[in-house]
Scaffold this motif. Sequence first.
Motif, mmCIF file in Angstrom:
data_model
loop_
_atom_site.group_PDB
_atom_site.id
_atom_site.type_symbol
_atom_site.label_atom_id
_atom_site.label_comp_id
_atom_site.label_asym_id
_atom_site.label_seq_id
_atom_site.Cartn_x
_atom_site.Cartn_y
_atom_site.Cartn_z
ATOM 1 N N ARG A 15 0.838 -1.203 0.000
ATOM 2 C CA ARG A 15 0.000 0.000 0.000
ATOM 3 C C ARG A 15 0.873 1.253 0.000
ATOM 4 N NH1 ARG A 15 -4.509 -0.587 4.583
ATOM 5 N NH2 ARG A 15 -5.047 1.434 3.692
ATOM 6 N N VAL A 16 1.876 1.271 0.857
ATOM 7 C CA VAL A 16 2.705 2.475 0.972
ATOM 8 C C VAL A 16 3.687 2.564 -0.206
ATOM 9 C CG1 VAL A 16 4.251 3.782 2.449
ATOM 10 C CG2 VAL A 16 2.411 2.437 3.469
ATOM 11 N N TRP A 96 -13.473 2.566 2.301
ATOM 12 C CA TRP A 96 -12.798 1.381 1.762
ATOM 13 C C TRP A 96 -11.522 1.078 2.555
ATOM 14 C CZ3 TRP A 96 -13.654 -2.896 -0.520
ATOM 15 C CH2 TRP A 96 -14.603 -3.026 -1.531
ATOM 16 N N GLN A 97 -10.790 2.117 2.924
ATOM 17 C CA GLN A 97 -9.548 1.872 3.683
ATOM 18 C C GLN A 97 -9.866 1.265 5.044
ATOM 19 O OE1 GLN A 97 -6.141 4.793 3.055
ATOM 20 N NE2 GLN A 97 -7.922 6.086 2.658
ATOM 21 N N LYS A 98 -10.935 1.746 5.671
ATOM 22 C CA LYS A 98 -11.304 1.184 6.973
ATOM 23 C C LYS A 98 -11.760 -0.265 6.816
ATOM 24 C CE LYS A 98 -13.869 1.924 11.217
ATOM 25 N NZ LYS A 98 -12.855 1.288 12.058
ATOM 26 N N TYR A 99 -12.463 -0.513 5.736
ATOM 27 C CA TYR A 99 -12.919 -1.884 5.470
ATOM 28 C C TYR A 99 -11.713 -2.829 5.344
ATOM 29 C CZ TYR A 99 -15.496 -5.658 3.211
ATOM 30 O OH TYR A 99 -16.030 -6.878 2.913
ATOM 31 N N VAL A 100 -10.690 -2.360 4.648
ATOM 32 C CA VAL A 100 -9.473 -3.179 4.524
ATOM 33 C C VAL A 100 -8.867 -3.408 5.909
ATOM 34 C CG1 VAL A 100 -7.085 -3.199 3.660
ATOM 35 C CG2 VAL A 100 -8.963 -2.499 2.155
ATOM 36 N N ASP A 101 -8.724 -2.332 6.681
ATOM 37 C CA ASP A 101 -8.072 -2.451 7.996
ATOM 38 C C ASP A 101 -8.871 -3.347 8.945
ATOM 39 O OD1 ASP A 101 -6.018 -0.808 7.222
ATOM 40 O OD2 ASP A 101 -6.933 1.012 8.027
ATOM 41 N N ASP A 102 -10.206 -3.225 8.905
ATOM 42 C CA ASP A 102 -11.019 -3.944 9.894
ATOM 43 C C ASP A 102 -11.367 -5.367 9.479
ATOM 44 O OD1 ASP A 102 -10.926 -1.616 11.279
ATOM 45 O OD2 ASP A 102 -13.069 -1.210 11.262
ATOM 46 N N ILE A 171 -17.144 -5.160 -4.389
ATOM 47 C CA ILE A 171 -16.332 -4.643 -5.509
ATOM 48 C C ILE A 171 -17.115 -4.744 -6.812
ATOM 49 C CG2 ILE A 171 -14.230 -5.004 -6.874
ATOM 50 C CD1 ILE A 171 -12.831 -5.985 -4.367
ATOM 51 N N GLU A 172 -17.777 -5.893 -7.015
ATOM 52 C CA GLU A 172 -18.532 -6.064 -8.261
ATOM 53 C C GLU A 172 -19.599 -4.971 -8.387
ATOM 54 O OE1 GLU A 172 -18.152 -8.558 -10.873
ATOM 55 O OE2 GLU A 172 -16.223 -8.594 -9.860
ATOM 56 N N THR A 173 -20.233 -4.601 -7.258
ATOM 57 C CA THR A 173 -21.259 -3.548 -7.295
ATOM 58 C C THR A 173 -20.620 -2.201 -7.601
ATOM 59 O OG1 THR A 173 -22.461 -4.783 -5.621
ATOM 60 C CG2 THR A 173 -23.135 -2.497 -5.944
ATOM 61 N N ASP A 174 -19.527 -1.886 -6.903
ATOM 62 C CA ASP A 174 -18.868 -0.586 -7.128
ATOM 63 C C ASP A 174 -18.399 -0.443 -8.577
ATOM 64 O OD1 ASP A 174 -19.206 0.276 -4.569
ATOM 65 O OD2 ASP A 174 -17.072 0.382 -4.050
ATOM 66 N N LEU A 175 -17.952 -1.538 -9.167
ATOM 67 C CA LEU A 175 -17.331 -1.434 -10.494
ATOM 68 C C LEU A 175 -18.307 -1.681 -11.646
ATOM 69 C CD1 LEU A 175 -13.851 -3.119 -9.848
ATOM 70 C CD2 LEU A 175 -14.463 -0.698 -9.748
ATOM 71 N N GLU A 176 -19.595 -1.768 -11.314
ATOM 72 C CA GLU A 176 -20.576 -1.980 -12.383
ATOM 73 C C GLU A 176 -20.523 -0.842 -13.412
ATOM 74 O OE1 GLU A 176 -24.524 -2.655 -10.777
ATOM 75 O OE2 GLU A 176 -23.859 -4.741 -10.486
ATOM 76 N N ASP A 177 -20.374 0.390 -12.909
ATOM 77 C CA ASP A 177 -20.416 1.512 -13.859
ATOM 78 C C ASP A 177 -19.212 2.449 -13.721
ATOM 79 O OD1 ASP A 177 -20.992 2.516 -11.436
ATOM 80 O OD2 ASP A 177 -22.971 3.316 -11.933
ATOM 81 N N ARG A 178 -18.105 1.950 -13.172
ATOM 82 C CA ARG A 178 -16.889 2.777 -13.151
ATOM 83 C C ARG A 178 -15.648 1.889 -13.072
ATOM 84 N NH1 ARG A 178 -19.271 4.159 -7.802
ATOM 85 N NH2 ARG A 178 -17.956 3.172 -6.228
ATOM 86 N N ASP A 179 -14.479 2.522 -13.248
ATOM 87 C CA ASP A 179 -13.229 1.754 -13.328
ATOM 88 C C ASP A 179 -12.545 1.589 -11.980
ATOM 89 O OD1 ASP A 179 -13.413 1.335 -15.988
ATOM 90 O OD2 ASP A 179 -11.953 2.872 -16.583
ATOM 91 N N TRP A 180 -12.827 2.511 -11.025
ATOM 92 C CA TRP A 180 -12.080 2.514 -9.770
ATOM 93 C C TRP A 180 -13.053 2.458 -8.594
ATOM 94 C CZ3 TRP A 180 -7.502 1.281 -11.258
ATOM 95 C CH2 TRP A 180 -6.989 1.769 -12.459
ATOM 96 N N LEU A 181 -12.576 2.047 -7.427
ATOM 97 C CA LEU A 181 -13.501 1.703 -6.336
ATOM 98 C C LEU A 181 -14.291 2.889 -5.795
ATOM 99 C CD1 LEU A 181 -11.335 -0.917 -4.375
ATOM 100 C CD2 LEU A 181 -13.222 -1.348 -5.961
ATOM 101 N N ASP A 190 -8.318 2.115 -4.044
ATOM 102 C CA ASP A 190 -7.780 1.054 -4.917
ATOM 103 C C ASP A 190 -6.436 0.555 -4.388
ATOM 104 O OD1 ASP A 190 -9.769 1.326 -7.255
ATOM 105 O OD2 ASP A 190 -9.084 3.377 -6.913
ATOM 106 N N ILE A 191 -5.616 1.513 -3.928
ATOM 107 C CA ILE A 191 -4.282 1.148 -3.430
ATOM 108 C C ILE A 191 -4.397 0.299 -2.171
ATOM 109 C CG2 ILE A 191 -2.162 2.144 -2.429
ATOM 110 C CD1 ILE A 191 -2.479 4.489 -4.396
ATOM 111 N N ALA A 192 -5.448 0.515 -1.386
ATOM 112 C CA ALA A 192 -5.628 -0.264 -0.155
ATOM 113 C C ALA A 192 -6.119 -1.685 -0.442
ATOM 114 C CB ALA A 192 -6.626 0.445 0.767
ATOM 115 N N VAL A 193 -7.026 -1.811 -1.396
ATOM 116 C CA VAL A 193 -7.692 -3.107 -1.603
ATOM 117 C C VAL A 193 -6.844 -4.051 -2.465
ATOM 118 C CG1 VAL A 193 -9.792 -4.214 -2.486
ATOM 119 C CG2 VAL A 193 -9.954 -2.002 -1.321
ATOM 120 N N TYR A 194 -6.185 -3.488 -3.481
ATOM 121 C CA TYR A 194 -5.450 -4.320 -4.449
ATOM 122 C C TYR A 194 -4.444 -5.289 -3.814
ATOM 123 C CZ TYR A 194 -1.897 -5.395 -7.983
ATOM 124 O OH TYR A 194 -0.973 -6.032 -8.786
ATOM 125 N N PRO A 195 -3.587 -4.823 -2.878
ATOM 126 C CA PRO A 195 -2.527 -5.736 -2.413
ATOM 127 C C PRO A 195 -3.044 -6.918 -1.586
ATOM 128 C CG PRO A 195 -1.988 -3.438 -1.907
ATOM 129 C CD PRO A 195 -3.431 -3.475 -2.297
#
Length: 255
Positions: A15-16, A96-102, A171-181, A190-195
Amino acid sequence: MIELYHWEPNAASARVLIALKEKGLQFQSRYLDVLAFEQHAPAYLALNPSGETPVLVRDGEPFNEASYICEYLEEAFPETPLMPKTPLDRWAARAWQKYVDDYLAASVSDLAWAALGSAGLKPPPGSSIDDAVARIPMQERRDAWRGALEDLGEEVLDKARERVRLTVDKIETDLEDRDWLAPGGYSLADIAVYPYMNYLPRIEPELVGKRTAPHTLAWLKRMSERPAVIAAEAMSRTGDAYATAAPGPEHVRWG
Ligand SMILES: N[C@@H](CCC(=O)N[C@@H](CS)C(=O)NCC(=O)O)C(=O)O
């Protein structure tokens, strides 16, 4: 001067690393092999008493926690923004970042450790793995290592799979109509979830595969093609950052 103490470019370290590369910042890499317990050396514990990677040091000041290191970089170096512009969209990126952390980090770490982890484990010179774990000062981290070394057990892994399934739906819902979360474009979300998600097509292909997660797979590909992600992943010393894993953070909820 910026220094980054990190492990392989996966999970929290990635992430960093990705944020630094996206912002084009020069930094000194301080690589720690967490499977050789280098993060429990006294000099590193003085920077981060929990003995977890990553830690960013700027002009002698240490910062831990990947989410807040990234937020710090965003505020200190705003020239290449990694947060959306509107308050609502910024909220989405932070959620999204909190979701990753928690939730996500602990769940994917369990699955990745079970699939890959112990293979790369090396006791420190002149010491056994049990001794190395016994020296970890923080009780929670000692327990996390002992639990991982014993066997996480199918119940824990099934819960982790369920959390990943929920994440894929999100993620599937968020990306239905856009490229990034987050709405508003590419961001720290995106940087938080990808790794974390990037482990899954290999280790849980049923959960993250063409049938179950088409938008997620396309987004992982978009991420992996970004020059900053390519540059971060080129810093791997093992040659494949997603073929190795360490015990991740403790579960915050649903544990
Ligand atoms: N909450 C921390 C978690 C960092 C973390 O999970 N680090 C793992 C590697 S991805 C680690 O250092 N594990 C080894 C250990 O705890 O000894 C953050 O987000 O920065």
